[in-house]
Design an enzyme around this catalytic site. Structure first.
Site, mmCIF file in Angstrom:
data_model
loop_
_atom_site.group_PDB
_atom_site.id
_atom_site.type_symbol
_atom_site.label_atom_id
_atom_site.label_comp_id
_atom_site.label_asym_id
_atom_site.label_seq_id
_atom_site.Cartn_x
_atom_site.Cartn_y
_atom_site.Cartn_z
ATOM 1 N N GLU A 41 -7.740 -5.485 -10.030
ATOM 2 C CA GLU A 41 -8.506 -4.578 -9.168
ATOM 3 C C GLU A 41 -8.532 -3.198 -9.805
ATOM 4 O O GLU A 41 -7.958 -2.974 -10.864
ATOM 5 C CB GLU A 41 -7.880 -4.529 -7.769
ATOM 6 C CG GLU A 41 -6.456 -3.986 -7.772
ATOM 7 C CD GLU A 41 -5.848 -3.842 -6.379
ATOM 8 O OE1 GLU A 41 -6.602 -3.673 -5.405
ATOM 9 O OE2 GLU A 41 -4.611 -3.878 -6.282
ATOM 10 N N LYS A 99 0.860 -1.179 0.000
ATOM 11 C CA LYS A 99 0.000 0.000 0.000
ATOM 12 C C LYS A 99 0.897 1.231 0.000
ATOM 13 O O LYS A 99 1.168 1.827 1.038
ATOM 14 C CB LYS A 99 -0.926 -0.030 1.224
ATOM 15 C CG LYS A 99 -2.291 0.573 0.948
ATOM 16 C CD LYS A 99 -3.297 0.210 2.015
ATOM 17 C CE LYS A 99 -4.578 0.987 1.860
ATOM 18 N NZ LYS A 99 -5.429 0.531 0.761
HETATM 19 C C1 PLP Z 1 -6.629 -0.079 0.309
HETATM 20 C C2 PLP Z 1 -6.854 -0.756 -1.004
HETATM 21 C C3 PLP Z 1 -7.837 -1.744 -1.201
HETATM 22 C C4 PLP Z 1 -8.844 -2.089 -0.163
HETATM 23 O O1 PLP Z 1 -8.284 -2.586 0.992
HETATM 24 P P1 PLP Z 1 -9.109 -2.553 2.351
HETATM 25 O O2 PLP Z 1 -8.210 -3.190 3.327
HETATM 26 O O3 PLP Z 1 -10.348 -3.326 2.096
HETATM 27 O O4 PLP Z 1 -9.414 -1.125 2.636
HETATM 28 C C5 PLP Z 1 -7.878 -2.384 -2.426
HETATM 29 N N1 PLP Z 1 -7.039 -2.067 -3.420
HETATM 30 C C6 PLP Z 1 -6.107 -1.107 -3.276
HETATM 31 C C7 PLP Z 1 -5.206 -0.808 -4.402
HETATM 32 C C8 PLP Z 1 -5.998 -0.424 -2.070
HETATM 33 O O5 PLP Z 1 -5.093 0.537 -1.929
#
Ligand code: PLP
Length: 332
Positions: free
Chosen positions: A209, A175
């Protein structure tokens, strides 16, 4: 109302890593930090963050949702970016301390307190393009948020992109800031050209995603989503929704899904597509845009399963359903 994440509590929890050790954490003003212009993060993007929420229950108590999972992912992101190793107990304490400090300010549902732990490389060393930062800064910001759908919820339009990718595949499960900058240009282009809300990145014809959310498909009693690998973010909401689906007696299929299969299934009545993430929880996808053509998912509207699964998750977060998996940590 203020945009999501644009209001901050005046103080935050902060700790620094220097001379091979973490400082004691402190509660400090959150309006500024001091950074050398040569700081590693500003040049070589040694940065990662987390997003989690604290909720107020009807009895006034305050609970953080799945804190252990976010702390674990933050430590993993830091490790994969060669940032100093995170002390998980310390971070857990920092989150607990700052949420406790502002317990009285945690909004009532559907609002919540959004929690943003952040870790950055601070060493002033522009010569370290190929070396890690020896020092770092970790802080936990708080942002009270209201109803994400205050403007009214609607089903999203998703562009299916089979040529680009969100970020470098080996960075997908981290992240980290650079990944969002990397997805921005294709997302803005999709907005301008197709009035798309988001891009679903499908390199080589297989779904991954969007810029900041995971993708799920519901077909009858089955919930289908991409199996975990290092190419995409392992969402805590994704895993929570899958667990709730299992609890509801649904079949959970974690596997590869091709664009071809997606478009084939979208035509079937009752099929639903959705995006998951901490901010919006679960949002219906009404339309796919593929080769310049709009393809409706089911009737193109918000689906009943997305609403049901979101409600089931909210009920646990809001203290209206039993927390059978031990997802909540009581702070105050
Ligand atoms: C934060 C995020 C998510 C979702 O993650 P959660 O833990 O459910 O908030 C999905 N994809 C990306 C690229 C993210 O940065």
């Amino acid at each position: 109302m203020a945009a999501f994440g644009s209001v901050f509590m005046p103080k935050m929890a902060l700790a620094t890593f220097e001379n091979n050790q973490w400082s004691e954490s402190q509660i400090v003003a959150s309006d500024s930090i001091s950074l050398h212009p040569g700081a590693h993060v500003l040049h070589y993007s040694s940065t990662c963050f987390e997003g989690l929420k604290a909720f107020r229950h009807e009895d006034g108590s305050v609970h953080v949702f799945r804190m252990d999972q976010n702390v674990e992912r933050f430590a993993q992101s830091s490790k994969l970016l060669s940032l100093p190793e995170v002390n998980k107990e310390q971070l857990t304490q920092m989150i607990s301390d700052i949420v406790a400090e502002y317990a009285a300010d945690v909004p009532t549902p559907p609002g919540s307190m959004y929690i943003r732990p952040t870790h950055i490389g601070t060493e002033a060393a522009v010569g370290k393009a190929a070396a890690p930062s020896d020092s770092s800064l970790m802080y936990v910001l708080l942002s009270p948020v209201g109803d994400y759908f205050a403007g009214g919820a609607r089903a999203l339009r998703l562009l299916l992109d089979e040529t680009g990718q969100r970020c470098a595949p080996h960075m997908g499960m981290i992240k980290s800031g650079g990944n969002y900058a990397s997805a921005l240009a294709p997302t803005l282009e999709a907005k301008a050209q197709y009035q798309a809300d988001q891009v679903l990145f499908c390199p080589n014809g297989y779904i991954t995603e969007t810029g900041a959310a995971n993708f799920l498909l519901v077909d009858g009693n089955e919930i289908i989503t991409k199996a975990l690998d290092s190419s995409f973010l392992h969402g805590v909401t994704r895993s929570s929704i899958l667990q709730i689906a299992k609890d509801l007696g649904m079949t959970v299929s974690e596997r590869e899904v091709s664009v071809e299969e997606l478009l084939e299934r979208a035509k079937k009545p009752g099929v639903e597509a959705m995006l998951s993430g901490t901010a919006a929880v679960l949002t219906s996808v009404g339309t796919f845009i593929h080769n310049g053509e709009d393809i409706k998912v089911g009737d193109g509207e918000i689906g009943p399963m997305a609403q049901k699964l979101r409600q089931a998750l909210n009920d646990i977060q809001w203290g209206k359903a039993p927390d059978t998996h031990g997802w909540l940590t009581k702070i105050a």
